[in-house]
Design a protein around this motif. Structure first.
Motif, PDB file in Angstrom:
ATOM      1  N   GLU A 113       0.841  -1.192   0.000  1.00 59.28           N
ATOM      2  CA  GLU A 113       0.000   0.000   0.000  1.00 59.28           C
ATOM      3  C   GLU A 113       0.879   1.246   0.000  1.00 59.28           C
ATOM      4  OE1 GLU A 113      -3.354   0.362   2.928  1.00 59.28           O
ATOM      5  OE2 GLU A 113      -2.274   2.215   3.424  1.00 59.28           O
ATOM      6  N   THR A 114       0.995   1.885  -1.143  1.00 63.58           N
ATOM      7  CA  THR A 114       1.731   3.142  -1.252  1.00 63.58           C
ATOM      8  C   THR A 114       0.869   4.280  -0.715  1.00 63.58           C
ATOM      9  OG1 THR A 114       0.861   3.631  -3.436  1.00 63.58           O
ATOM     10  CG2 THR A 114       2.875   2.288  -3.335  1.00 63.58           C
ATOM     11  N   PRO A 115       1.460   5.446  -0.444  1.00 65.25           N
ATOM     12  CA  PRO A 115       0.649   6.609  -0.050  1.00 65.25           C
ATOM     13  C   PRO A 115      -0.425   6.941  -1.083  1.00 65.25           C
ATOM     14  CG  PRO A 115       2.948   7.027   0.454  1.00 65.25           C
ATOM     15  CD  PRO A 115       2.911   5.729  -0.318  1.00 65.25           C
ATOM     16  N   LEU A 116      -0.124   6.751  -2.380  1.00 69.01           N
ATOM     17  CA  LEU A 116      -1.105   7.013  -3.423  1.00 69.01           C
ATOM     18  C   LEU A 116      -2.285   6.055  -3.333  1.00 69.01           C
ATOM     19  CD1 LEU A 116      -1.992   8.435  -6.047  1.00 69.01           C
ATOM     20  CD2 LEU A 116      -0.616   6.760  -7.306  1.00 69.01           C
ATOM     21  N   ILE A 117      -1.985   4.767  -3.136  1.00 64.92           N
ATOM     22  CA  ILE A 117      -3.056   3.774  -2.995  1.00 64.92           C
ATOM     23  C   ILE A 117      -3.878   4.051  -1.737  1.00 64.92           C
ATOM     24  CG2 ILE A 117      -3.508   1.329  -2.521  1.00 64.92           C
ATOM     25  CD1 ILE A 117      -1.286   0.627  -4.423  1.00 64.92           C
ATOM     26  N   TYR A 118      -3.205   4.462  -0.670  1.00 65.43           N
ATOM     27  CA  TYR A 118      -3.938   4.800   0.555  1.00 65.43           C
ATOM     28  C   TYR A 118      -4.937   5.925   0.291  1.00 65.43           C
ATOM     29  CZ  TYR A 118      -5.068   6.756   5.101  1.00 65.43           C
ATOM     30  OH  TYR A 118      -5.748   7.253   6.184  1.00 65.43           O
ATOM     31  N   GLU A 119      -4.488   6.997  -0.366  1.00 63.00           N
ATOM     32  CA  GLU A 119      -5.354   8.149  -0.611  1.00 63.00           C
ATOM     33  C   GLU A 119      -6.497   7.812  -1.560  1.00 63.00           C
ATOM     34  OE1 GLU A 119      -5.542  11.090   0.728  1.00 63.00           O
ATOM     35  OE2 GLU A 119      -3.863  10.736   2.093  1.00 63.00           O
ATOM     36  N   ARG A 120      -6.239   6.991  -2.566  1.00 63.39           N
ATOM     37  CA  ARG A 120      -7.249   6.715  -3.593  1.00 63.39           C
ATOM     38  C   ARG A 120      -8.205   5.587  -3.220  1.00 63.39           C
ATOM     39  NH1 ARG A 120      -4.453   7.085  -9.614  1.00 63.39           N
ATOM     40  NH2 ARG A 120      -3.839   9.290  -9.507  1.00 63.39           N
ATOM     41  N   ILE A 121      -7.721   4.612  -2.450  1.00 64.55           N
ATOM     42  CA  ILE A 121      -8.516   3.404  -2.214  1.00 64.55           C
ATOM     43  C   ILE A 121      -8.807   3.165  -0.737  1.00 64.55           C
ATOM     44  CG2 ILE A 121      -8.531   0.875  -2.433  1.00 64.55           C
ATOM     45  CD1 ILE A 121      -6.878   1.249  -4.989  1.00 64.55           C
ATOM     46  N   ARG A 280       3.964   8.846   4.665  1.00 62.21           N
ATOM     47  CA  ARG A 280       4.928   8.837   3.563  1.00 62.21           C
ATOM     48  C   ARG A 280       5.376   7.443   3.147  1.00 62.21           C
ATOM     49  NH1 ARG A 280       9.615  10.892   5.491  1.00 62.21           N
ATOM     50  NH2 ARG A 280       8.923  11.207   7.631  1.00 62.21           N
ATOM     51  N   MET A 281       5.254   6.458   4.015  1.00 61.15           N
ATOM     52  CA  MET A 281       5.851   5.161   3.733  1.00 61.15           C
ATOM     53  C   MET A 281       4.874   4.196   3.055  1.00 61.15           C
ATOM     54  SD  MET A 281       6.040   3.504   7.587  1.00 61.15           S
ATOM     55  CE  MET A 281       6.991   2.075   7.043  1.00 61.15           C
ATOM     56  N   THR A 282       5.431   3.189   2.405  1.00 58.52           N
ATOM     57  CA  THR A 282       4.647   2.093   1.840  1.00 58.52           C
ATOM     58  C   THR A 282       4.517   0.998   2.895  1.00 58.52           C
ATOM     59  OG1 THR A 282       5.284   2.527  -0.454  1.00 58.52           O
ATOM     60  CG2 THR A 282       4.626   0.274   0.090  1.00 58.52           C
ATOM     61  N   LEU A 283       3.303   0.543   3.120  1.00 62.74           N
ATOM     62  CA  LEU A 283       3.037  -0.506   4.100  1.00 62.74           C
ATOM     63  C   LEU A 283       2.661  -1.792   3.365  1.00 62.74           C
ATOM     64  CD1 LEU A 283       0.950   1.566   6.667  1.00 62.74           C
ATOM     65  CD2 LEU A 283       3.282   0.732   6.976  1.00 62.74           C
ATOM     66  N   THR A 284       3.257  -2.892   3.786  1.00 63.50           N
ATOM     67  CA  THR A 284       3.004  -4.191   3.162  1.00 63.50           C
ATOM     68  C   THR A 284       2.293  -5.100   4.155  1.00 63.50           C
ATOM     69  OG1 THR A 284       4.986  -3.956   1.799  1.00 63.50           O
ATOM     70  CG2 THR A 284       4.070  -6.172   2.018  1.00 63.50           C
TER      71      THR A 284
END
Length: 312
Positions: A113-121, A280-284
């Motif tokens: 889960e990137t910051p972009l994916i977090y914001e969009r999804i 800011r970080m990507t979470l897996t």
């Protein structure tokens, strides 16, 4: 007070069997307390309680399975005891389709889960999370339920929290001790919302958890494991407090569980005027196929919203 007669449970199908936790989850129904001759869907989870410390008379009888050389295998039966139940039973009734999916056996898939994916999804999913799913949390905070179980409650409405036993604990076996700290404010939904300003709150949870457990059960701080789930099962910030020797709990797997010590350390590295490291970080982490985010996250992967391809 128990409002369910377990003998009234009508079995429909098995949702899950877990040999690691020695538990089974069943779908069925109970007679409705509101509508005559109707039945409410229900989920029952039955798990073996932890074995007690050995004492004379604990085992009532045995039967030999086999033996060879110095090794012998036996089946054994424990003496019945009023203060030592054999199983713990959790009931969800009336159960919704969401509950059925949650408790069903699921195949897992790892997502980044990137910051972009977090914001969009993910953030829209969290924001749309039905308030009814966390009503039980608000009932605890307000004192309408489980008031007698509260072990600690801070006085601050902003940075306040309470500590109480988790429903998964049998309240007896110290080796499987399991408490939870829940914030009084609902402003923090998940790990992603944590910022440097929350460090005092997190350290207070750390400190008071240690104090409560030491006073009541004699365990030191280094005998506790404090962690936060991502994704959590409900979006109201809470910290799990578990005996460090209790290693059989599924929710402590890598990816889902983040140690509170590590969370505090990461936040301490943040500069005052920058975005939080958790923004800011990507979470897996792993998601089960029945989770509400599973299909949207698969779609994001198909749309190539993956690390290294974010353009915003």
């Amino acid at each position: 007070m128990n409002r369910f007669d377990i003998k009234d449970f009508s079995y429909e199908r098995t949702l899950n069997e877990d040999p690691n936790t020695r538990s089974i989850t069943l779908l069925g129904s109970f007679s409705s307390s509101l509508i005559e001759n109707e039945r409410d869907p229900a989920i029952i989870r039955i798990e073996k309680t932890a074995l007690p410390a050995f004492s004379d008379g604990l085992i009532s009888s045995v039967s030999c399975i086999d033996n060879t050389d110095i090794y012998t295998w036996l089946f054994g039966w424990l003496n019945q005891s009023e203060d030592r139940p054999d199983v713990k039973i959790n009931i969800v009734c009336p159960a919704t389709e969401v509950h059925v999916r949650k408790y069903s056996k699921q195949q897992l898939c790892i997502f980044r889960e990137t910051p972009l994916i977090y914001e969009r999804i993910v953030k829209p999913y969290i924001d749309a999370f039905p308030a009814s799913r966390t009503q039980w949390v608000r009932d605890i905070i307000s004192g309408r339920s489980e008031a007698e179980k509260i072990l600690f409650r801070s006085t601050s409405d902003i940075d306040g929290f309470l500590i109480l036993p988790d429903m998964k604990w049998d309240l007896t076996t110290i080796s499987s001790l399991y408490l939870v700290a829940i914030t009084l404010s609902s402003d923090i939904k998940s790990l992603r919302d944590l910022q440097k300003q929350h460090i005092p709150l997190l350290k207070a949870i750390q400190r008071e958890s240690s104090t409560v457990v030491k006073k009541r059960w004699g365990l030191d701080a280094n005998q506790l494991r404090l962690f936060v789930h991502y994704q959590p099962s409900y979006y109201h910030f809470h910290v799990h407090i578990v005996n460090v020797n209790h290693t059989g709990f599924v929710g402590m797997v890598v990816g889902q569980a983040h140690l509170l010590d590590d969370i505090i350390s990461l936040l301490e590295l943040d500069l005052p005027d920058e975005l939080s490291i958790f923004q800011r970080m990507t979470l897996t982490y792993g998601l089960g196929e029945q989770h509400g985010l599973f299909k949207p996250m698969l779609a994001a992967r198909a749309d190539r919203l993956v690390p290294g391809e974010d353009t915003e």
